[in-house]
Design a protein around this motif. Structure first.
Motif, PDB file in Angstrom:
ATOM      1  N   GLN A  92       0.557  -1.387   0.233  1.00 33.88           N
ATOM      2  CA  GLN A  92      -0.227  -0.284  -0.057  1.00 33.88           C
ATOM      3  C   GLN A  92       0.617   1.368  -0.364  1.00 33.88           C
ATOM      4  N   ILE A  93       1.709   1.382   1.432  1.00 31.72           N
ATOM      5  CA  ILE A  93       2.967   2.755   0.872  1.00 31.72           C
ATOM      6  C   ILE A  93       3.035   2.424  -0.247  1.00 31.72           C
ATOM      7  N   MET A  94       4.132   1.482  -0.697  1.00 33.16           N
ATOM      8  CA  MET A  94       4.399   1.850  -2.108  1.00 33.16           C
ATOM      9  C   MET A  94       3.960   2.063  -3.783  1.00 33.16           C
ATOM     10  N   ALA A  95       2.285   1.897  -3.581  1.00 33.36           N
ATOM     11  CA  ALA A  95       1.659   1.781  -4.821  1.00 33.36           C
ATOM     12  C   ALA A  95       1.517   3.458  -3.672  1.00 33.36           C
ATOM     13  N   ASN A 105      -3.318  13.950  -0.584  1.00 34.25           N
ATOM     14  CA  ASN A 105      -3.778  13.912  -0.235  1.00 34.25           C
ATOM     15  C   ASN A 105      -5.071  12.286  -0.686  1.00 34.25           C
ATOM     16  N   ILE A 106      -5.212  11.384  -0.735  1.00 33.49           N
ATOM     17  CA  ILE A 106      -6.375  10.525  -1.001  1.00 33.49           C
ATOM     18  C   ILE A 106      -7.936  10.015  -0.391  1.00 33.49           C
ATOM     19  N   VAL A 107      -8.337   9.397  -1.024  1.00 31.43           N
ATOM     20  CA  VAL A 107      -9.609   9.484  -0.516  1.00 31.43           C
ATOM     21  C   VAL A 107      -9.974   7.857  -0.563  1.00 31.43           C
ATOM     22  N   ALA A 108     -10.480   7.352   0.328  1.00 33.61           N
ATOM     23  CA  ALA A 108     -10.224   5.984   0.817  1.00 33.61           C
ATOM     24  C   ALA A 108     -11.682   5.853   1.373  1.00 33.61           C
ATOM     25  N   SER A 109     -12.389   4.612   0.990  1.00 36.95           N
ATOM     26  CA  SER A 109     -13.437   3.922   1.624  1.00 36.95           C
ATOM     27  C   SER A 109     -13.318   3.106   3.281  1.00 36.95           C
ATOM     28  N   THR A 110     -14.711   3.421   3.824  1.00 40.86           N
ATOM     29  CA  THR A 110     -14.680   3.525   4.823  1.00 40.86           C
ATOM     30  C   THR A 110     -15.007   1.742   5.225  1.00 40.86           C
ATOM     31  N   ARG A 111     -15.204   1.408   4.451  1.00 45.44           N
ATOM     32  CA  ARG A 111     -14.900  -0.103   4.344  1.00 45.44           C
ATOM     33  C   ARG A 111     -13.503  -0.446   4.468  1.00 45.44           C
ATOM     34  N   LEU A 112     -12.529  -1.239   5.087  1.00 40.89           N
ATOM     35  CA  LEU A 112     -11.549  -0.714   4.796  1.00 40.89           C
ATOM     36  C   LEU A 112     -11.072  -1.901   6.441  1.00 40.89           C
ATOM     37  N   THR A 116      -5.530  -1.283   7.269  1.00 42.15           N
ATOM     38  CA  THR A 116      -4.986  -0.251   6.624  1.00 42.15           C
ATOM     39  C   THR A 116      -6.090   1.396   6.858  1.00 42.15           C
ATOM     40  N   VAL A 117      -6.889   1.450   7.629  1.00 42.92           N
ATOM     41  CA  VAL A 117      -7.568   2.420   8.458  1.00 42.92           C
ATOM     42  C   VAL A 117      -6.983   3.091   9.294  1.00 42.92           C
ATOM     43  N   THR A 118      -5.505   2.291  10.172  1.00 49.87           N
ATOM     44  CA  THR A 118      -4.654   3.226  10.757  1.00 49.87           C
ATOM     45  C   THR A 118      -3.972   3.521  10.077  1.00 49.87           C
ATOM     46  N   GLN A 119      -3.105   2.942   9.223  1.00 52.52           N
ATOM     47  CA  GLN A 119      -2.169   3.025   8.091  1.00 52.52           C
ATOM     48  C   GLN A 119      -2.762   4.649   7.921  1.00 52.52           C
ATOM     49  N   PHE A 120      -3.731   4.911   7.083  1.00 50.62           N
ATOM     50  CA  PHE A 120      -3.840   6.099   6.735  1.00 50.62           C
ATOM     51  C   PHE A 120      -4.372   6.908   7.243  1.00 50.62           C
ATOM     52  N   SER A 121      -5.450   6.804   8.255  1.00 50.43           N
ATOM     53  CA  SER A 121      -5.235   7.860   9.460  1.00 50.43           C
ATOM     54  C   SER A 121      -4.623   8.866  10.058  1.00 50.43           C
ATOM     55  N   GLN A 122      -3.340   7.522  10.405  1.00 50.77           N
ATOM     56  CA  GLN A 122      -2.515   7.962  11.206  1.00 50.77           C
ATOM     57  C   GLN A 122      -1.292   7.757  10.592  1.00 50.77           C
ATOM     58  N   THR A 123      -0.527   6.216  10.276  1.00 56.46           N
ATOM     59  CA  THR A 123       0.862   6.928  10.345  1.00 56.46           C
ATOM     60  C   THR A 123       1.019   7.798   8.772  1.00 56.46           C
ATOM     61  N   TRP A 129       1.561  13.370   4.389  1.00 56.71           N
ATOM     62  CA  TRP A 129       0.019  13.117   3.098  1.00 56.71           C
ATOM     63  C   TRP A 129      -0.962  12.676   4.085  1.00 56.71           C
ATOM     64  N   SER A 130      -2.974  12.486   4.137  1.00 59.76           N
ATOM     65  CA  SER A 130      -4.343  12.469   3.954  1.00 59.76           C
ATOM     66  C   SER A 130      -4.921  11.772   3.584  1.00 59.76           C
ATOM     67  N   CYS A 131      -5.392  11.675   4.844  1.00 58.23           N
ATOM     68  CA  CYS A 131      -6.934  10.247   3.914  1.00 58.23           C
ATOM     69  C   CYS A 131      -8.359  11.080   4.214  1.00 58.23           C
ATOM     70  N   THR A 132      -8.715  11.324   3.245  1.00 61.58           N
ATOM     71  CA  THR A 132     -10.425  11.847   3.502  1.00 61.58           C
ATOM     72  C   THR A 132     -11.099  10.345   3.949  1.00 61.58           C
ATOM     73  N   PHE A 133     -11.929   9.721   4.211  1.00 55.67           N
ATOM     74  CA  PHE A 133     -12.532   8.250   4.290  1.00 55.67           C
ATOM     75  C   PHE A 133     -14.368   8.843   4.143  1.00 55.67           C
ATOM     76  N   VAL A 134     -14.993   7.683   2.747  1.00 57.15           N
ATOM     77  CA  VAL A 134     -16.198   8.127   2.325  1.00 57.15           C
ATOM     78  C   VAL A 134     -16.960   6.554   2.263  1.00 57.15           C
ATOM     79  N   ASP A 135     -18.417   7.163   2.677  1.00 57.84           N
ATOM     80  CA  ASP A 135     -19.363   5.695   2.053  1.00 57.84           C
ATOM     81  C   ASP A 135     -18.546   5.350   0.864  1.00 57.84           C
TER      82      ASP A 135
END
Length: 430
Positions: A92-95, A105-112, A116-123, A129-135
């Protein structure tokens, strides 16, 4: 002369990336347990380091065993190129690495998956970088979440833990509208059940630890590039569309076309991040993939039978398996995963959290582990383990609330799986 007929999945899973070893005639891919490779001469070495010639330099970058695995997964996914690495999280990080930069930022599904949610929301915040989670069922909300700094859209084909099926056709259309790559984690489906590239995905990532290896022995990851995205169209991806200082001004997309992302991931990603897959791990996964179609057929057959039995059980409140006619995603599953809806789903118990704990502790055939995709049937209480770091709201969005357990149905005899669940549910209800 006519074009050769494309080989079928069952043939590719055995033969893609593998030819008899030219030195010994060995039929199975050898484990090339070496760190470095002898150059023919100084000119050969310089050409390799300048990316003027393809070959092996150092096993942090490329290794023949690992390369065979990458080629096989690439063939099964229908991609242009692939890179293997040390784990699904590394994939995921390499992608993201060639696409992102500080403030992006990236936009990611809430269903993960919870990790992965922790990696994208924190790490990833540590990279700027940042992530917005969306249904991703709310397409208007997805469009609204995309801004000028968005560099990718991310989802899972079959979401962990609930087995939710993402409408990849609709999401890829939104990504195309925005001129963004769609990254799809295809771990829970495997390329046998779903081909995200056929549904518009730009990149496909895998935790090869799961169904591809299939026996719970080694960790690994893979990124497959469709080769179809125009990295130079928008100016948003300078790592691929602008001169690379470390390679004397080489522009990856201009020079390498559909292989730009793959070569960048090796020449820059693996070189500098060092998330390398070891050759013995690659060997285990190569052997696992040889039986992927046979295992996935059995996984799906068992999951279908077990989910139907659980849905009718008086102690069960809900089963989320998309292969059930009652699932709101049943028709979508037939389109996105025509060979079956996988073997991963959740079960909500009427007895709540306590009943879940008792069920987990009472099972005998099932293994209580933090893994999925094994030949063995597995169970875990996601809310207290894999999704423990998430907020209650995030747990609910991911389908990992306290009264739910996640099942990964194995390839044992289905009647034995049901018998184990039956005795454990009786104890949980009692």
């Amino acid at each position: 002369m006519s074009e050769p007929k494309p080989q079928g999945f069952d043939t590719l899973q055995i033969h893609a990336g593998a030819t008899p070893d030219p030195a010994t005639g060995a039929r199975q891919v050898p484990i090339y347990q070496t760190t470095a490779y002898v150059f023919r001469d100084a000119e050969h070495a310089a050409a390799l380091f300048n990316l003027q010639e393809v070959g092996y330099i150092y096993s942090r970058l490329t290794n023949p065993t690992v390369a065979a695995l990458a080629e096989r997964i690439c063939a099964l996914e229908g991609g242009a190129g692939a890179v293997c690495c040390s784990s699904g999280h590394a994939a995921q990080i390499m992608a993201l690495f060639p696409l992102m930069g500080p403030g992006r930022n990236i936009v990611a599904s809430t269903r993960l998956y919870g990790g992965t949610v922790t990696q994208f929301s924190q790490t990833i915040k540590r990279f700027g970088w940042s992530c917005t989670f969306v249904d991703f069922e709310d397409h208007d909300a997805l469009r609204a979440a995309i801004d000028d700094d968005t560099r990718a859209i991310f989802c899972e084909s079959i979401a962990n833990p609930g087995g939710y099926i993402t409408d990849l056709d609709a999401i890829s259309a939104i990504a195309d509208e925005a001129g963004l790559p769609l990254i799809v984690d295809n771990t829970s489906a495997s390329p046998y059940l779903c081909n995200p590239i056929k549904h518009g995905a730009t990149l496909v990532v895998h935790s090869t630890t799961k169904y591809l290896t299939g026996n719970g022995t080694v960790t690994g990851g893979c990124i497959v590039d469709s080769g179809k995205f125009d990295w130079s169209a928008s100016g948003k991806f300078p790592s691929l569309s602008e001169p690379e200082p470390a390679y004397h001004g080489l522009t990856f997309h201009e020079a390498l076309g559909p292989m730009a992302f793959t070569f960048h991931s090796i020449a820059v990603g693996l070189r500098d991040l060092g998330m390398t897959m070891n050759p013995q791990g690659a060997h285990y996964t190569l052997m696992g993939i040889e039986t992927l179609s046979l295992r996935m057929q059995k996984h799906v057959e068992n999951a279908q039978k077990v989910a139907a039995w659980l849905e009718a059980h008086p102690a069960v409140e809900k089963v989320t398996y998309a292969g059930l006619p009652s699932s709101p995603y049943a028709e979508r599953a037939k389109r996105i995963c025509p060979r079956g809806a996988g073997a991963l789903f959740t079960v909500a118990l009427k007895g709540g959290y306590d009943a879940c704990v008792k069920l987990v502790d009472s099972l005998e055939l099932f293994s209580h582990v933090a893994n999925l995709g094994d030949a063995r049937s597995l169970i875990i209480h996601s809310a207290s383990t894999t999704h423990r770091q998430l907020s209650p709201e995030q747990q609910e969005a991911a389908g990992a609330v306290p009264n739910v357990v996640r099942l990964s149905i194995g390839i044992e005899d289905a009647d034995d799986i049901i018998a184990d669940l039956e005795q454990a549910l009786a104890k949980a209800a009692g």
